[in-house]
Motif scaffolding. Structure first.
Motif, PDB file in Angstrom:
ATOM      1  N   VAL A   1      37.944  87.998  44.421  1.00  0.00           N
ATOM      2  CA  VAL A   1      38.811  87.880  45.590  1.00  0.00           C
ATOM      3  C   VAL A   1      38.630  86.514  46.236  1.00  0.00           C
ATOM      4  O   VAL A   1      37.518  86.079  46.493  1.00  0.00           O
ATOM      5  N   GLY A   2      39.736  85.833  46.511  1.00  0.00           N
ATOM      6  CA  GLY A   2      39.736  84.580  47.239  1.00  0.00           C
ATOM      7  C   GLY A   2      40.535  84.740  48.511  1.00  0.00           C
ATOM      8  O   GLY A   2      41.038  85.817  48.812  1.00  0.00           O
ATOM      9  N   PRO A   3      40.686  83.676  49.289  1.00  0.00           N
ATOM     10  CA  PRO A   3      41.440  83.797  50.535  1.00  0.00           C
ATOM     11  C   PRO A   3      42.920  84.075  50.326  1.00  0.00           C
ATOM     12  O   PRO A   3      43.595  84.567  51.225  1.00  0.00           O
ATOM     13  N   GLY A   4      43.447  83.764  49.134  1.00  0.00           N
ATOM     14  CA  GLY A   4      44.854  84.034  48.867  1.00  0.00           C
ATOM     15  C   GLY A   4      45.802  83.064  49.533  1.00  0.00           C
ATOM     16  O   GLY A   4      46.994  83.341  49.645  1.00  0.00           O
ATOM     17  N   LEU A   5      45.284  81.913  49.981  1.00  0.00           N
ATOM     18  CA  LEU A   5      46.108  80.938  50.678  1.00  0.00           C
ATOM     19  C   LEU A   5      46.188  79.602  49.953  1.00  0.00           C
ATOM     20  O   LEU A   5      46.910  78.711  50.397  1.00  0.00           O
ATOM     21  N   GLY A   6      45.446  79.451  48.848  1.00  0.00           N
ATOM     22  CA  GLY A   6      45.329  78.147  48.197  1.00  0.00           C
ATOM     23  C   GLY A   6      46.665  77.535  47.829  1.00  0.00           C
ATOM     24  O   GLY A   6      46.981  76.403  48.227  1.00  0.00           O
ATOM     25  N   LEU A   7      47.472  78.236  47.050  1.00  0.00           N
ATOM     26  CA  LEU A   7      48.743  77.691  46.602  1.00  0.00           C
ATOM     27  C   LEU A   7      49.722  77.537  47.761  1.00  0.00           C
ATOM     28  O   LEU A   7      50.495  76.573  47.806  1.00  0.00           O
ATOM     29  N   SER A   8      49.718  78.476  48.688  1.00  0.00           N
ATOM     30  CA  SER A   8      50.624  78.387  49.829  1.00  0.00           C
ATOM     31  C   SER A   8      50.315  77.148  50.670  1.00  0.00           C
ATOM     32  O   SER A   8      51.225  76.397  51.053  1.00  0.00           O
ATOM     33  N   ILE A   9      49.039  76.925  50.952  1.00  0.00           N
ATOM     34  CA  ILE A   9      48.650  75.755  51.743  1.00  0.00           C
ATOM     35  C   ILE A   9      48.938  74.478  50.979  1.00  0.00           C
ATOM     36  O   ILE A   9      49.449  73.497  51.541  1.00  0.00           O
ATOM     37  N   ALA A  10      48.649  74.461  49.674  1.00  0.00           N
ATOM     38  CA  ALA A  10      48.914  73.273  48.865  1.00  0.00           C
ATOM     39  C   ALA A  10      50.397  72.922  48.877  1.00  0.00           C
ATOM     40  O   ALA A  10      50.777  71.756  48.994  1.00  0.00           O
ATOM     41  N   GLN A  11      51.247  73.932  48.758  1.00  0.00           N
ATOM     42  CA  GLN A  11      52.687  73.667  48.762  1.00  0.00           C
ATOM     43  C   GLN A  11      53.151  73.119  50.112  1.00  0.00           C
ATOM     44  O   GLN A  11      53.933  72.169  50.181  1.00  0.00           O
ATOM     45  N   ARG A  12      52.671  73.706  51.202  1.00  0.00           N
ATOM     46  CA  ARG A  12      53.101  73.265  52.532  1.00  0.00           C
ATOM     47  C   ARG A  12      52.627  71.844  52.828  1.00  0.00           C
ATOM     48  O   ARG A  12      53.373  71.028  53.378  1.00  0.00           O
ATOM     49  N   LEU A  13      51.389  71.537  52.443  1.00  0.00           N
ATOM     50  CA  LEU A  13      50.888  70.178  52.645  1.00  0.00           C
ATOM     51  C   LEU A  13      51.641  69.186  51.756  1.00  0.00           C
ATOM     52  O   LEU A  13      51.954  68.067  52.177  1.00  0.00           O
ATOM     53  N   GLY A  14      51.920  69.582  50.511  1.00  0.00           N
ATOM     54  CA  GLY A  14      52.670  68.710  49.624  1.00  0.00           C
ATOM     55  C   GLY A  14      54.061  68.428  50.170  1.00  0.00           C
ATOM     56  O   GLY A  14      54.550  67.296  50.118  1.00  0.00           O
TER      57      GLY A  14
END
Length: 341
Positions: free
Chosen positions: A298-311
């Motif tokens: 289990v991870g925070p589940g936010l990695g890709l979402s945050i990466a996309q928004r910052l990108g």
């Protein structure tokens, strides 16, 4: 709304023309049936009066229709002035709505004003919470980092304890990256990020070292393929957070094989041999808290979402390609305005 007004004028001019034509045809029809001598009342003054009546009635109808649509015209003009990123609904406040605007249009203006206020409150509350929570969490994370650094200097630690300590340090660094990402996202979009010239390779190598121990414990190879060494004029911290999130995601879902980072002139590619994703999971990969497999750690589940928004904030779109059971490739595409020419 100008187009609507133009269409309205065209409709009434057409009605006027039709009315005048009908009057003229009626006069001509009467004269043709009875002759001019038999109908002396059909004279030029009578014809002028009839045409004048048609014109007057048409004009009054036009003015009445204009008065009906003017409130909606005003509302549409005010809404058209809004900035989509920051709509200003102050003009729709009850005190600022003209007295002529009544009925359903006034109710609609009040509803839009209330909605705008609610959205402003929600955005402000979310931004303040993200900022305050990120700052508050930095203090215990700093304590953890300092304490683990001190423990790491203890030469009496066993190999197993050092491995556990490395995991703690890696988790703390991941949390610090998450806090940095949340702080960046909490900034107003109109506030420019701090930019500078930096080597992309240095950022990539630094972030690779953070996940190296985790991958080595699994027996997964971490490789760097340097085909170019771009220099960007951009916020380096943003790229650090994006690369960290993508590498952490690849390490979390890869239990065998390798994680390869490929550095090109116009992009960074991070390719793993992990579980991969099918088309349905790939379509939802950027959704917050979504995980392609609940069987993985289990991870925070936010990695890709945050990466996309910052990108998106920096003009670096993210692309994902994946095959179930074979792995995933994540690409950070540098915008033309960011690349060193």
């Amino acid at each position: 709304m100008e187009k609507t007004q133009r269409h309205l004028r065209e409709i009434f001019l057409l009605q006027l023309a039709i009315g005048c034509l009908v009057v003229v045809l009626c006069v001509l029809g009467v004269q043709a049936m009875y002759g001019f001598a038999a109908t002396p009342w059909v004279s030029a003054p009578v014809l002028v009066v009839a045409l004048g009546a048609v014109i007057g009635v048409t004009w009054m109808s036009y003015r009445a229709t204009r008065r009906v649509i003017e409130p909606m015209d005003w509302l549409l003009r005010e809404v058209a002035r809004w900035d989509p990123q920051r709509p200003d609904t102050a003009a729709l406040a009850p005190a600022n709505v003209p007295a002529a605007v009544q009925g359903d249009v006034r109710k609609m203006a009040e509803a839009l004003h209330a909605l705008g206020q609610r959205l402003d409150t929600y955005v402000t509350r979310e931004r303040d919470f993200t900022r305050d929570a990120s700052h508050e969490l930095r203090t215990p994370l700093t304590v953890i980092r300092v304490a683990t650094d001190l423990i790491g200097h203890d030469e009496g630690l066993s190999t197993r304890s050092r491995r556990s300590l490395a995991r703690i340090q890696g988790a703390a660094e991941s949390m610090e990256s998450l806090m940095s990402a949340l702080l960046l996202l909490a900034r107003d979009s109109e506030v420019p990020l701090e930019t500078e010239d930096f080597d992309v390779r240095e950022v990539v190598e630094h972030e690779m070292e953070k996940v190296r121990s985790l991958l080595e414990d699994k027996g997964v190879s971490l490789l760097l393929d340097v085909q170019a060494e771009p220099v960007l004029h951009a916020p380096p911290r943003v790229l650090q957070v994006i690369v960290c999130n993508l590498l952490s995601n690849a390490a979390r879902f890869t239990d065998a094989g390798s994680v390869q980072v490929r550095l090109l002139q116009d992009r960074i590619e991070i390719e793993d041999t992990g579980i991969g994703m099918d088309a349905a999971a790939l379509a939802r990969a950027f959704e917050p808290f979504y995980r392609a497999s609940i069987e993985q750690p289990v991870g925070p589940g936010l990695g890709l979402s945050i990466a996309q928004r910052l990108g998106h904030r920096c003009g670096w779109p993210l692309q994902l390609a994946s095959v179930p059971g074979q792995g995933t490739r994540a690409s950070i595409l540098f915008g033309a305005r960011n690349r060193d020419q």
